[in-house]
Motif scaffolding. Sequence first.
Motif, PDB file in Angstrom:
ATOM      1  N   TRP A   1       0.852  -1.198   0.000  1.00 13.69           N
ATOM      2  CA  TRP A   1       0.000   0.000   0.000  1.00 13.69           C
ATOM      3  C   TRP A   1       0.879   1.237   0.000  1.00 13.69           C
ATOM      4  CZ3 TRP A   1      -0.623   4.222   3.340  1.00 13.69           C
ATOM      5  CH2 TRP A   1      -1.778   5.008   3.143  1.00 13.69           C
ATOM      6  N   ASP A   2       0.375   2.271  -0.630  1.00  8.20           N
ATOM      7  CA  ASP A   2       0.976   3.600  -0.527  1.00  8.20           C
ATOM      8  C   ASP A   2      -0.129   4.615  -0.772  1.00  8.20           C
ATOM      9  OD1 ASP A   2       2.845   5.541  -0.116  1.00  8.20           O
ATOM     10  OD2 ASP A   2       4.057   5.094  -1.890  1.00  8.20           O
ATOM     11  N   VAL A   3       0.043   5.812  -0.256  1.00 12.01           N
ATOM     12  CA  VAL A   3      -0.943   6.865  -0.475  1.00 12.01           C
ATOM     13  C   VAL A   3      -0.518   7.686  -1.693  1.00 12.01           C
ATOM     14  CG1 VAL A   3       0.219   8.459   1.125  1.00 12.01           C
ATOM     15  CG2 VAL A   3      -2.206   8.785   0.585  1.00 12.01           C
ATOM     16  N   ARG A   4      -1.490   8.055  -2.524  1.00 10.00           N
ATOM     17  CA  ARG A   4      -1.208   8.829  -3.725  1.00 10.00           C
ATOM     18  C   ARG A   4      -1.930  10.166  -3.644  1.00 10.00           C
ATOM     19  NH1 ARG A   4       3.152   7.511  -4.683  1.00 10.00           N
ATOM     20  NH2 ARG A   4       3.638   5.396  -5.358  1.00 10.00           N
ATOM     21  N   PHE A   5      -1.167  11.239  -3.646  1.00 14.94           N
ATOM     22  CA  PHE A   5      -1.732  12.579  -3.608  1.00 14.94           C
ATOM     23  C   PHE A   5      -2.092  13.001  -5.040  1.00 14.94           C
ATOM     24  CE2 PHE A   5       0.131  12.422   0.539  1.00 14.94           C
ATOM     25  CZ  PHE A   5      -0.629  13.298   1.313  1.00 14.94           C
ATOM     26  N   THR A   6      -3.281  12.622  -5.473  1.00 15.39           N
ATOM     27  CA  THR A   6      -3.712  12.957  -6.826  1.00 15.39           C
ATOM     28  C   THR A   6      -4.240  14.388  -6.925  1.00 15.39           C
ATOM     29  OG1 THR A   6      -5.947  12.114  -6.434  1.00 15.39           O
ATOM     30  CG2 THR A   6      -4.299  10.552  -7.279  1.00 15.39           C
ATOM     31  N   LEU A   7      -4.825  14.892  -5.838  1.00 13.56           N
ATOM     32  CA  LEU A   7      -5.327  16.272  -5.751  1.00 13.56           C
ATOM     33  C   LEU A   7      -6.329  16.586  -6.870  1.00 13.56           C
ATOM     34  CD1 LEU A   7      -1.904  18.087  -5.117  1.00 13.56           C
ATOM     35  CD2 LEU A   7      -3.322  16.861  -3.462  1.00 13.56           C
TER      36      LEU A   7
ATOM     37  N   ARG B   1     -17.226  10.447  11.116  1.00 14.79           N
ATOM     38  CA  ARG B   1     -18.189   9.744  11.967  1.00 14.79           C
ATOM     39  C   ARG B   1     -18.059   8.231  11.792  1.00 14.79           C
ATOM     40  NH1 ARG B   1     -22.562  12.436  10.566  1.00 14.79           N
ATOM     41  NH2 ARG B   1     -22.389  13.910  12.305  1.00 14.79           N
ATOM     42  N   GLU B   2     -17.901   7.781  10.542  1.00 16.98           N
ATOM     43  CA  GLU B   2     -17.760   6.347  10.303  1.00 16.98           C
ATOM     44  C   GLU B   2     -16.469   5.814  10.913  1.00 16.98           C
ATOM     45  OE1 GLU B   2     -17.268   3.183   6.609  1.00 16.98           O
ATOM     46  OE2 GLU B   2     -16.335   5.166   6.563  1.00 16.98           O
ATOM     47  N   SER B   3     -15.376   6.537  10.733  1.00 19.11           N
ATOM     48  CA  SER B   3     -14.091   6.092  11.269  1.00 19.11           C
ATOM     49  C   SER B   3     -14.137   5.984  12.789  1.00 19.11           C
ATOM     50  CB  SER B   3     -12.987   7.068  10.836  1.00 19.11           C
ATOM     51  OG  SER B   3     -11.731   6.641  11.296  1.00 19.11           O
ATOM     52  N   VAL B   4     -14.761   6.962  13.429  1.00 12.98           N
ATOM     53  CA  VAL B   4     -14.883   6.939  14.889  1.00 12.98           C
ATOM     54  C   VAL B   4     -15.794   5.792  15.325  1.00 12.98           C
ATOM     55  CG1 VAL B   4     -15.875   8.181  16.840  1.00 12.98           C
ATOM     56  CG2 VAL B   4     -14.323   9.362  15.265  1.00 12.98           C
ATOM     57  N   ARG B   5     -16.925   5.629  14.645  1.00 17.05           N
ATOM     58  CA  ARG B   5     -17.877   4.566  15.013  1.00 17.05           C
ATOM     59  C   ARG B   5     -17.198   3.199  14.965  1.00 17.05           C
ATOM     60  NH1 ARG B   5     -20.355   1.156  12.090  1.00 17.05           N
ATOM     61  NH2 ARG B   5     -19.918   2.288  10.144  1.00 17.05           N
ATOM     62  N   LEU B   6     -16.413   2.935  13.931  1.00 14.47           N
ATOM     63  CA  LEU B   6     -15.715   1.657  13.821  1.00 14.47           C
ATOM     64  C   LEU B   6     -14.776   1.426  15.000  1.00 14.47           C
ATOM     65  CD1 LEU B   6     -14.793   1.586  10.016  1.00 14.47           C
ATOM     66  CD2 LEU B   6     -16.378   0.047  11.179  1.00 14.47           C
ATOM     67  N   ARG B   7     -14.197   2.493  15.500  1.00 12.89           N
ATOM     68  CA  ARG B   7     -13.206   2.367  16.579  1.00 12.89           C
ATOM     69  C   ARG B   7     -13.818   2.392  17.976  1.00 12.89           C
ATOM     70  NH1 ARG B   7     -11.241   3.796  12.025  1.00 12.89           N
ATOM     71  NH2 ARG B   7      -9.082   3.343  11.459  1.00 12.89           N
ATOM     72  N   MET B   8     -15.128   2.410  18.045  1.00  7.53           N
ATOM     73  CA  MET B   8     -15.795   2.370  19.346  1.00  7.53           C
ATOM     74  C   MET B   8     -16.311   0.978  19.692  1.00  7.53           C
ATOM     75  SD  MET B   8     -17.733   6.079  19.401  1.00  7.53           S
ATOM     76  CE  MET B   8     -18.331   5.885  21.089  1.00  7.53           C
ATOM     77  N   ILE B   9     -15.966  -0.030  18.863  1.00  7.92           N
ATOM     78  CA  ILE B   9     -16.329  -1.410  19.170  1.00  7.92           C
ATOM     79  C   ILE B   9     -15.395  -1.927  20.257  1.00  7.92           C
ATOM     80  CG2 ILE B   9     -16.542  -3.751  18.255  1.00  7.92           C
ATOM     81  CD1 ILE B   9     -16.960  -2.479  15.473  1.00  7.92           C
ATOM     82  N   SER B  10     -15.955  -2.264  21.399  1.00 10.59           N
ATOM     83  CA  SER B  10     -15.117  -2.691  22.528  1.00 10.59           C
ATOM     84  C   SER B  10     -15.986  -3.374  23.578  1.00 10.59           C
ATOM     85  CB  SER B  10     -14.397  -1.484  23.143  1.00 10.59           C
ATOM     86  OG  SER B  10     -13.677  -1.848  24.297  1.00 10.59           O
ATOM     87  N   GLU B  11     -15.387  -4.335  24.275  1.00  7.88           N
ATOM     88  CA  GLU B  11     -16.069  -4.988  25.381  1.00  7.88           C
ATOM     89  C   GLU B  11     -15.503  -4.529  26.729  1.00  7.88           C
ATOM     90  OE1 GLU B  11     -16.235  -9.228  24.841  1.00  7.88           O
ATOM     91  OE2 GLU B  11     -16.668  -9.047  22.701  1.00  7.88           O
TER      92      GLU B  11
ATOM     93  N   ASP C   1      -7.311   6.428   9.731  1.00 11.02           N
ATOM     94  CA  ASP C   1      -8.005   5.430   8.931  1.00 11.02           C
ATOM     95  C   ASP C   1      -7.525   5.537   7.489  1.00 11.02           C
ATOM     96  OD1 ASP C   1     -10.750   3.664   8.919  1.00 11.02           O
ATOM     97  OD2 ASP C   1     -10.479   4.765   7.036  1.00 11.02           O
ATOM     98  N   HIS C   2      -7.089   4.437   6.897  1.00  7.12           N
ATOM     99  CA  HIS C   2      -6.431   4.561   5.588  1.00  7.12           C
ATOM    100  C   HIS C   2      -7.400   5.010   4.499  1.00  7.12           C
ATOM    101  CE1 HIS C   2      -7.961   0.469   4.633  1.00  7.12           C
ATOM    102  NE2 HIS C   2      -7.777   0.816   3.367  1.00  7.12           N
ATOM    103  N   GLU C   3      -8.672   4.668   4.633  1.00 15.28           N
ATOM    104  CA  GLU C   3      -9.635   5.126   3.622  1.00 15.28           C
ATOM    105  C   GLU C   3      -9.846   6.638   3.725  1.00 15.28           C
ATOM    106  OE1 GLU C   3     -13.219   2.884   3.385  1.00 15.28           O
ATOM    107  OE2 GLU C   3     -12.185   0.948   3.235  1.00 15.28           O
ATOM    108  N   LEU C   4      -9.821   7.167   4.940  1.00 11.54           N
ATOM    109  CA  LEU C   4      -9.913   8.615   5.120  1.00 11.54           C
ATOM    110  C   LEU C   4      -8.668   9.299   4.562  1.00 11.54           C
ATOM    111  CD1 LEU C   4     -11.199  11.183   6.321  1.00 11.54           C
ATOM    112  CD2 LEU C   4     -10.084  10.600   8.503  1.00 11.54           C
ATOM    113  N   VAL C   5      -7.498   8.746   4.855  1.00  9.77           N
ATOM    114  CA  VAL C   5      -6.243   9.318   4.363  1.00  9.77           C
ATOM    115  C   VAL C   5      -6.221   9.311   2.841  1.00  9.77           C
ATOM    116  CG1 VAL C   5      -3.735   8.973   4.280  1.00  9.77           C
ATOM    117  CG2 VAL C   5      -4.955   8.768   6.463  1.00  9.77           C
ATOM    118  N   GLU C   6      -6.665   8.222   2.234  1.00  6.19           N
ATOM    119  CA  GLU C   6      -6.689   8.144   0.770  1.00  6.19           C
ATOM    120  C   GLU C   6      -7.625   9.203   0.177  1.00  6.19           C
ATOM    121  OE1 GLU C   6      -5.874   3.337   0.156  1.00  6.19           O
ATOM    122  OE2 GLU C   6      -7.926   4.108   0.265  1.00  6.19           O
ATOM    123  N   TRP C   7      -8.792   9.384   0.786  1.00  4.95           N
ATOM    124  CA  TRP C   7      -9.734  10.376   0.273  1.00  4.95           C
ATOM    125  C   TRP C   7      -9.180  11.785   0.403  1.00  4.95           C
ATOM    126  CZ3 TRP C   7     -12.769  14.152   2.952  1.00  4.95           C
ATOM    127  CH2 TRP C   7     -13.714  14.799   2.147  1.00  4.95           C
ATOM    128  N   LEU C   8      -8.585  12.091   1.549  1.00  2.00           N
ATOM    129  CA  LEU C   8      -8.003  13.422   1.751  1.00  2.00           C
ATOM    130  C   LEU C   8      -6.894  13.696   0.736  1.00  2.00           C
ATOM    131  CD1 LEU C   8      -7.888  13.472   5.646  1.00  2.00           C
ATOM    132  CD2 LEU C   8      -9.293  14.947   4.189  1.00  2.00           C
TER     133      LEU C   8
END
Length: 646
Positions: free
Chosen positions: A224-230, A248-258, A516-523
């Motif tokens: 994997w690598d990030v591409r700054f396409t801009l 919100r999605e990235s945070v929600r995923l990281r709130m799964i915990s017991e 979150d890599h999907e957030l980083v890719e979108w940014l």
Amino acid sequence: MCGITGVFDTRAKRTIDRAVLHRMNESQHHRGPDEGSLHLEPGLGLGHRRLSIIDLSTGQQPLFNGDGSIAIVFNGEIYNYQALMAELIALGYTFRTKSDTEVIVHAWEAWGEDCVKRLRGMFAFAISDRNRETLFLARDRLAVKPMHYALLDDGMLLFGSELKSLLAHGGMRRDLDLLAVEEYFALGYVAEPRSIFAQARKLAPGHTLTIRRGRPVPAPQPYWDVRFTLDNPIGEDDACAELVERLRESVRLRMISEVPLGAFLSGGVDSSAVVAMMAGVSTDPVNTCSIAFDDPAYDEAAFAKMVADRYRTHHSVETVRSDDYDLIDTLARAYDEPYADSSAIPTYRVCQLARKHVTVALSGDGGDESFGGYRRYRMHLMEERMRSALPEGLRRPLFGTLGRLYPKADWAPRVFRAKTTFEGMARSAVEGYFHSVSILRGPQRAALFSARMKGELGGYNAQDVFSRHAANAGTDDPLALIQYLDLKTYLVGDINTKVDRASMQHSLEVREPLMDHELVEWLATLPSSLKLRGGTGKFLLKKALEPQLPHDVLYRPKMGFAVPLTRWFRGPLKQRVRDAVLGERLADTGWFERRVLQRLVDEHQSGVREHSAPLWTLLMFEAFLRNVIDGGVASTGAVATEAMVA
């Protein structure tokens, strides 16, 4: 969150000593105090220390597939494991647990080495496949979780979450890699893939390493690598709306915990954004933790309280003394290699506080790199505009001469401190950025290092780290280029290392929604004008959060997580600095010029010059030598070759 370690015989199936594996595993007890397990078979030993977060009853490791031929030890969290579990069940795989660990085992069976491409999360893991006589090591895309490994002279390959587990084996040489020492004094950390030890390496972010018994150990491979396409044509309003949804999605995923879960809340934009998102998806009040400083110049507690009050969080605050410098040796032992970011002190304390209330904490780390938040970004873009105004053939000799002739004036008002600017203007974009972030710049390191040290380095310059990454950046946009460099260097070697070691010292799991890599890719698809605009960093993030956070939190000057080194070194730590920097331990290495060390101490303590950053770097290097190297037989004259870094 856990600690993993192991031994793999790359040549045959020799017996692994159980006592040695136990010692390696227990060296990381702090990473997983809930349970510890070992697995041994001919040619293989796996160790795991567990901090129970998900599937408390059946998530023990090492974990195996149905016939026991595949085993895994895993550190981290896979946030999309439930979706992957459903997909794998549809493919015919049977699950005996509800853990994300078993998802990785069956993902390996289904997709082999490509399994990592399906995982969304923070992870470092080792899979043993007995039928293929293969060991597979993997590390997440942004290196949130650590992975170290070493190939011994006898063909045994060691791996572990921390270097201390490799050292505990007893068979790894303690020769230091002098190229790593050069990197440390430039950057304040040893950059991936080096470690401070010549025989050990860190698996680079977004890489895997596949070792097959009977074959030479190959170079790690990127997945994997990030591409700054801009090149995203989205408008500003739509980008704000989409950003909030992605956060919100990235945070929600990281709130799964017991187990109990909360968040760090510094009062800065990034941690405040995470808390705002948590409050929006949680039915219960969020647990938040802050530290205050008794020195107002470093205290952000009032801004954290604004956010805590707005979202009615269960907020815990403790005040840290401005003279909280008793952690120097503790930090040296925790990090296993020299590490010079002094914000490790307050980070250690906030993790200590958080663990009193929660087992999992969400952080705002990674926001500056992806959203364009560092002050140095604005300065770099100003310099780039100036560089582009003059031909290189004129610019380099003109500003190079000015940089050499202009006096260093740390004592003067900022407007008169032109030496650094002149030096930067004489360089290329990559050279200039490396120069600006270096703790000791090239001429300073040249003066500090002895003739013997410079001879051993053979001309190596830590700037090569940046040049190597810049060649892969795939962009010449001035902001995107340095964001890419920070994602590959500073975020990995400094920020993630700091947070992992500090949190794990307190058996606290820290999760990173802004990485979150999907957030980083979108940014990375967004134009730089949405990140840095009109002198405002994190423009899009701040704009998107205006309805959710106070204006004073969003638009106040950035403070950072700093400690008063200047005052410490002229006051309560005055003698300790003098003893460490001018003492026998540094002198015994033969790597430093005594007169330069003397000058740094004398000028700083007399108030003539400001040398707190170089002195802290030397202080922590001396602490590393005493606490880590002096714990066993060490040879400090070896230099790793470039081939070992490939």
